[in-house]
Motif scaffolding. Structure first.
Motif, mmCIF file in Angstrom:
data_model
loop_
_atom_site.group_PDB
_atom_site.id
_atom_site.type_symbol
_atom_site.label_atom_id
_atom_site.label_comp_id
_atom_site.label_asym_id
_atom_site.label_seq_id
_atom_site.Cartn_x
_atom_site.Cartn_y
_atom_site.Cartn_z
ATOM 1 N N THR A 1 0.800 -1.230 0.000
ATOM 2 C CA THR A 1 0.000 0.000 0.000
ATOM 3 C C THR A 1 0.834 1.282 0.000
ATOM 4 O OG1 THR A 1 -0.161 -0.139 2.420
ATOM 5 C CG2 THR A 1 -1.945 -1.125 1.127
ATOM 6 N N HIS A 2 2.148 1.170 0.231
ATOM 7 C CA HIS A 2 3.012 2.349 0.193
ATOM 8 C C HIS A 2 3.812 2.355 -1.108
ATOM 9 C CE1 HIS A 2 1.918 2.133 4.404
ATOM 10 N NE2 HIS A 2 2.487 3.297 4.650
ATOM 11 N N ILE A 3 4.746 3.273 -1.221
ATOM 12 C CA ILE A 3 5.573 3.359 -2.426
ATOM 13 C C ILE A 3 6.679 2.318 -2.342
ATOM 14 C CG2 ILE A 3 7.140 4.830 -3.770
ATOM 15 C CD1 ILE A 3 5.609 7.246 -2.643
ATOM 16 N N HIS A 4 6.688 1.408 -3.285
ATOM 17 C CA HIS A 4 7.743 0.404 -3.319
ATOM 18 C C HIS A 4 9.018 1.027 -3.879
ATOM 19 C CE1 HIS A 4 10.101 -3.102 -4.549
ATOM 20 N NE2 HIS A 4 9.395 -3.777 -3.654
ATOM 21 N N LEU A 5 10.165 0.705 -3.258
ATOM 22 C CA LEU A 5 11.448 1.269 -3.668
ATOM 23 C C LEU A 5 12.391 0.158 -4.131
ATOM 24 C CD1 LEU A 5 11.922 3.793 -0.723
ATOM 25 C CD2 LEU A 5 11.284 4.347 -3.092
ATOM 26 N N ASP A 6 13.305 0.529 -5.052
ATOM 27 C CA ASP A 6 14.273 -0.417 -5.592
ATOM 28 C C ASP A 6 15.671 0.198 -5.566
ATOM 29 O OD1 ASP A 6 12.521 -2.690 -6.885
ATOM 30 O OD2 ASP A 6 11.595 -0.802 -7.490
ATOM 31 N N MET A 7 16.653 -0.620 -5.169
ATOM 32 C CA MET A 7 18.053 -0.221 -5.168
ATOM 33 C C MET A 7 18.883 -1.341 -5.793
ATOM 34 S SD MET A 7 18.378 1.292 -1.275
ATOM 35 C CE MET A 7 20.077 1.825 -1.532
ATOM 36 N N ALA A 8 20.117 -1.016 -6.188
ATOM 37 C CA ALA A 8 21.010 -2.024 -6.763
ATOM 38 C C ALA A 8 22.413 -1.839 -6.203
ATOM 39 C CB ALA A 8 21.020 -1.942 -8.286
ATOM 40 N N PHE A 9 23.140 -2.946 -6.093
ATOM 41 C CA PHE A 9 24.529 -2.915 -5.618
ATOM 42 C C PHE A 9 25.416 -3.701 -6.578
ATOM 43 C CE2 PHE A 9 22.023 -2.111 -1.841
ATOM 44 C CZ PHE A 9 22.729 -1.083 -1.216
ATOM 45 N N ILE A 10 26.546 -3.108 -6.927
ATOM 46 C CA ILE A 10 27.543 -3.727 -7.794
ATOM 47 C C ILE A 10 28.919 -3.407 -7.212
ATOM 48 C CG2 ILE A 10 26.169 -3.715 -9.913
ATOM 49 C CD1 ILE A 10 27.446 -1.048 -10.653
ATOM 50 N N HIS A 11 29.964 -3.971 -7.797
ATOM 51 C CA HIS A 11 31.311 -3.624 -7.319
ATOM 52 C C HIS A 11 31.997 -2.611 -8.235
ATOM 53 C CE1 HIS A 11 35.132 -3.882 -5.291
ATOM 54 N NE2 HIS A 11 35.712 -4.060 -6.471
ATOM 55 N N ILE A 12 32.163 -2.944 -9.493
ATOM 56 C CA ILE A 12 32.856 -2.054 -10.425
ATOM 57 C C ILE A 12 31.874 -0.994 -10.922
ATOM 58 C CG2 ILE A 12 34.061 -1.943 -12.655
ATOM 59 C CD1 ILE A 12 35.030 -4.804 -12.122
ATOM 60 N N PRO A 13 32.265 0.288 -10.897
ATOM 61 C CA PRO A 13 31.336 1.342 -11.306
ATOM 62 C C PRO A 13 30.963 1.245 -12.781
ATOM 63 C CG PRO A 13 33.548 2.226 -11.069
ATOM 64 C CD PRO A 13 33.593 0.827 -10.520
ATOM 65 N N LEU A 14 29.796 1.765 -13.102
ATOM 66 C CA LEU A 14 29.350 1.827 -14.487
ATOM 67 C C LEU A 14 30.075 2.963 -15.208
ATOM 68 C CD1 LEU A 14 25.512 1.465 -13.788
ATOM 69 C CD2 LEU A 14 27.149 -0.358 -14.373
ATOM 70 N N PRO A 15 30.197 2.910 -16.529
ATOM 71 C CA PRO A 15 30.862 3.991 -17.266
ATOM 72 C C PRO A 15 30.259 5.363 -16.998
ATOM 73 C CG PRO A 15 30.584 2.078 -18.686
ATOM 74 C CD PRO A 15 29.849 1.774 -17.418
ATOM 75 N N GLU A 16 28.957 5.415 -16.711
ATOM 76 C CA GLU A 16 28.286 6.699 -16.480
ATOM 77 C C GLU A 16 28.762 7.398 -15.211
ATOM 78 O OE1 GLU A 16 25.758 4.377 -19.291
ATOM 79 O OE2 GLU A 16 26.802 3.921 -17.405
ATOM 80 N N TYR A 17 29.423 6.686 -14.314
ATOM 81 C CA TYR A 17 29.986 7.318 -13.122
ATOM 82 C C TYR A 17 31.023 8.378 -13.498
ATOM 83 C CZ TYR A 17 28.138 4.225 -9.399
ATOM 84 O OH TYR A 17 27.345 3.578 -8.482
ATOM 85 N N ALA A 18 31.630 8.236 -14.669
ATOM 86 C CA ALA A 18 32.692 9.144 -15.090
ATOM 87 C C ALA A 18 32.177 10.381 -15.823
ATOM 88 C CB ALA A 18 33.685 8.401 -15.987
ATOM 89 N N LEU A 19 30.862 10.460 -16.062
ATOM 90 C CA LEU A 19 30.307 11.616 -16.764
ATOM 91 C C LEU A 19 30.392 12.866 -15.890
ATOM 92 C CD1 LEU A 19 27.108 9.995 -18.347
ATOM 93 C CD2 LEU A 19 29.316 10.464 -19.463
ATOM 94 N N ASP A 20 30.321 14.018 -16.534
ATOM 95 C CA ASP A 20 30.350 15.302 -15.823
ATOM 96 C C ASP A 20 28.956 15.578 -15.258
ATOM 97 O OD1 ASP A 20 31.031 17.738 -14.815
ATOM 98 O OD2 ASP A 20 30.968 18.792 -16.744
ATOM 99 N N LEU A 21 28.708 15.004 -14.094
ATOM 100 C CA LEU A 21 27.401 15.107 -13.445
ATOM 101 C C LEU A 21 27.548 15.807 -12.097
ATOM 102 C CD1 LEU A 21 26.161 11.431 -14.030
ATOM 103 C CD2 LEU A 21 25.484 13.458 -15.345
ATOM 104 N N PRO A 22 26.480 16.405 -11.584
ATOM 105 C CA PRO A 22 26.532 16.962 -10.223
ATOM 106 C C PRO A 22 26.815 15.846 -9.212
ATOM 107 C CG PRO A 22 24.564 17.712 -11.396
ATOM 108 C CD PRO A 22 25.163 16.630 -12.223
ATOM 109 N N ILE A 23 27.735 16.101 -8.281
ATOM 110 C CA ILE A 23 28.073 15.083 -7.294
ATOM 111 C C ILE A 23 28.010 15.668 -5.887
ATOM 112 C CG2 ILE A 23 29.570 13.855 -8.925
ATOM 113 C CD1 ILE A 23 31.974 14.925 -7.296
ATOM 114 N N VAL A 24 27.809 14.777 -4.934
ATOM 115 C CA VAL A 24 27.913 15.108 -3.511
ATOM 116 C C VAL A 24 28.930 14.140 -2.929
ATOM 117 C CG1 VAL A 24 26.728 15.252 -1.302
ATOM 118 C CG2 VAL A 24 25.520 15.894 -3.405
#
Length: 547
Positions: free
Chosen positions: A405-428
């Motif tokens: 009845t609430h909002i179902h959430l999904d997460m994922a875990f991997i070891h090696i980062p995806l290529p998109e981690y290297a894009l010029d994106l806002p980071i914290v």
């Protein structure tokens, strides 16, 4: 002539030694080597005798095996890589319980030491201690009914290191210490571990949202545990504890402190638990972090990094161990797709059987299979991505998800980062080193977005600990947060200008459809929640500005 003959014999002996040395070292690291096998202990078997057999590595004809019709060898060289001139193995005799005769003896107790343990016993037991090589003392009983006792020894294994622990249910390390071997001062000491009684059947834990609607996950990545205490790499600060640093004790002390303070509902081990180069017995290294979790009754799930299977155990054998350990949620996954450890974990609502949160865990493998064209690291394969999409779509259609009845959430875990981690994106957070993602992009990030996963978190790059915000280029709306855990282990590199080891925490609020995250440091402002932010709210990915 005699001098020349002596020299020739000496040269021949040296050549034989070199051949055995190189073949032996090559043999140690082969994927199908004897060190890649786990000891087999079948139900219904009891141990009737234990001994140690030692032989010379200089003799290429020596197999270091006793009569195989009578003895079973535990396939771990007690010298590991330190005994270049010697090999030694624990051998056991065992029988099925129903086959025991009145003349058979079963082992009720084992101790290690130079002196007869009876010297320190206050009462004289009916059974006497029997001596075996390497300081082993056995207390055996000829009584038939003794085989039914909970004390009877039913399995034997070998672990290594002064810091060896035994997390398996029903197992214990033999006291007071290590086997008495001539291993030198720098060797990893060998310890006997025994199981009493039948194998313990473990119930798989069922993770649930707490009564307050929250669920906390601590992500532990890149522990780089060793066989033995390990050697610190790039410890910070360098003068901490007078400059004295033992990698694994300091790493585990850090993890234990954070677990005791955060009190998570689950831990995700996101790869490189084992430092293959310094773990000639991977099992001993693996057990250290599992003992920490088992003592606290924390459910946990593990995936592999690129270093885990560079030691003595393959991914498949490690996962087989993981699956058998207390509070494990780990799974090998389907053997029809690439990798070991492609699976998902369902976190149920506080009451009932409806799923509130799904965690997808995937094997990102190791090194590039096509170094000529795509240097560096491997990538998620099409059949893994297809499996993920089919699993996600099937779960969405299940009653467990649809009736929540609430909002179902999904997460994922991997070891090696995806290529998109290297894009010029806002980071914290911190980007202190280059992103070592695969050179080939199999577009798993697109699959995550298509299936509604809001957060993916990896390890691998120890000194990167940021979360990167990805948005839809057409609508400008947030689509995915891509996070790093940060390196936690002192057995792996740190460097990069005083970088302190860290862990990442995720807190899910099922009542609000919210995911928050922060990091905890090993040194410095250890009580502070570093870079705390809301990354998902009301089921939607939140931008850094509105977080």
């Amino acid at each position: 002539m005699q001098v020349r003959t002596g020299i020739q014999l000496g040269v021949l002996t040296f050549i034989v030694f070199l051949l055995v040395f190189f073949l032996d070292n090559r043999y140690r690291v082969l994927p199908q080597s004897v060190h890649n096998r786990l000891p087999l202990h079948h139900e219904g078997l009891v141990i009737t005798d234990i001994t140690v057999n030692t032989c010379s590595s200089l003799n290429p004809l020596s197999s270091c095996k006793l009569d195989q019709d009578k003895w079973h060898r535990v396939e771990k060289n007690l010298y590991l890589k330190s005994g270049y001139f010697s090999k030694a193995y624990v051998h056991i005799k065992r029988k099925r319980e129903e086959e025991l005769t009145d003349d058979d003896k079963v082992i009720l107790d084992v101790k290690i030491g130079k002196l007869d343990p009876a010297i320190g016993e206050k009462s004289q037991a009916a059974e006497k201690w029997e001596s075996r090589p390497s300081g082993i003392w056995l207390k055996r009983s000829a009584k038939r009914h003794a085989s039914d006792s909970k004390r009877v020894i039913t399995a034997v294994d070998v672990l290594f290191g002064t810091d060896a622990v035994e997390p398996r249910a029903g197992w214990e390390l033999v006291k007071p210490g290590a086997l008495l071997l001539d291993t030198g001062s720098h060797a990893r000491e060998a310890r006997l571990s025994i199981r009493r009684g039948p194998p313990h059947k473990l119930e798989k834990p069922v993770p649930r949202i707490r009564k307050d609607g929250k669920f906390k996950i601590v992500q532990v990545s890149d522990l780089h545990l060793s066989t033995g205490e390990g050697v610190c790499r790039d410890p910070e600060p360098k003068n901490h504890n007078g400059g004295h640093c033992e990698a694994d004790p300091r790493t585990l002390e850090f993890v234990e402190r954070v677990l005791d303070e955060e009190k998570p509902d689950m831990v995700v081990l996101s790869g490189d638990q084992v430092n293959g180069e310094t773990a000639p017995d991977a099992q001993s290294a693996m057990f250290k972090i599992i003992q920490v979790l088992a003592e606290r009754h924390i459910p946990w799930a593990a995936i592999f990094g690129n270093h885990d299977d560079e030691g003595s155990l393959s991914r498949l054998n490690q996962m087989s161990l993981y699956e058998s350990l207390p509070f494990s949620l780990s799974e090998a996954g389907a053997n029809t797709i690439d990798g070991v450890g492609n699976y998902y974990v369902e976190v149920l609502a506080h009451s009932g059987k409806h799923s509130a949160l799904t965690l997808y865990l995937l094997d990102t493998h190791g090194y590039s299979p096509d170094e000529a064209h795509f240097k560096g690291y491997d990538w998620l394969k099409p059949n893994q991505i297809n499996w993920f999409k089919a699993a996600a779509q099937g779960l969405k259609e299940s009653q467990s998800h649809q009736h929540y009845t609430h909002i179902h959430l999904d997460m994922a875990f991997i070891h090696i980062p995806l290529p998109e981690y290297a894009l010029d994106l806002p980071i914290v957070g911190n980007r202190l080193e280059g992103v070592t993602a695969p050179g080939f992009n199999s577009h798993f990030k697109d699959a995550l977005v298509e299936e509604g996963v809001k957060v993916v978190s990896c390890g691998h790059d120890h000194a990167n600990d940021y979360c990167a915000f990805s948005k839809d280029v057409k609508t400008g709306e947030g689509e995915l947060w891509m996070c790093y855990a940060g390196g936690s282990g002192f057995g792996g590199y740190g460097g990069y200008g005083g970088y302190h080891r860290r862990l990442r925490v995720f807190e899910i609020d099922s009542n609000q459809g919210r995911i928050s995250t922060w990091k905890r440091l090993e040194y410095g402002d250890v009580a502070k929640r570093l870079d705390e932010q809301v990354i998902v709210d009301s089921g939607k990915v939140v931008s850094p500005q509105s977080a």
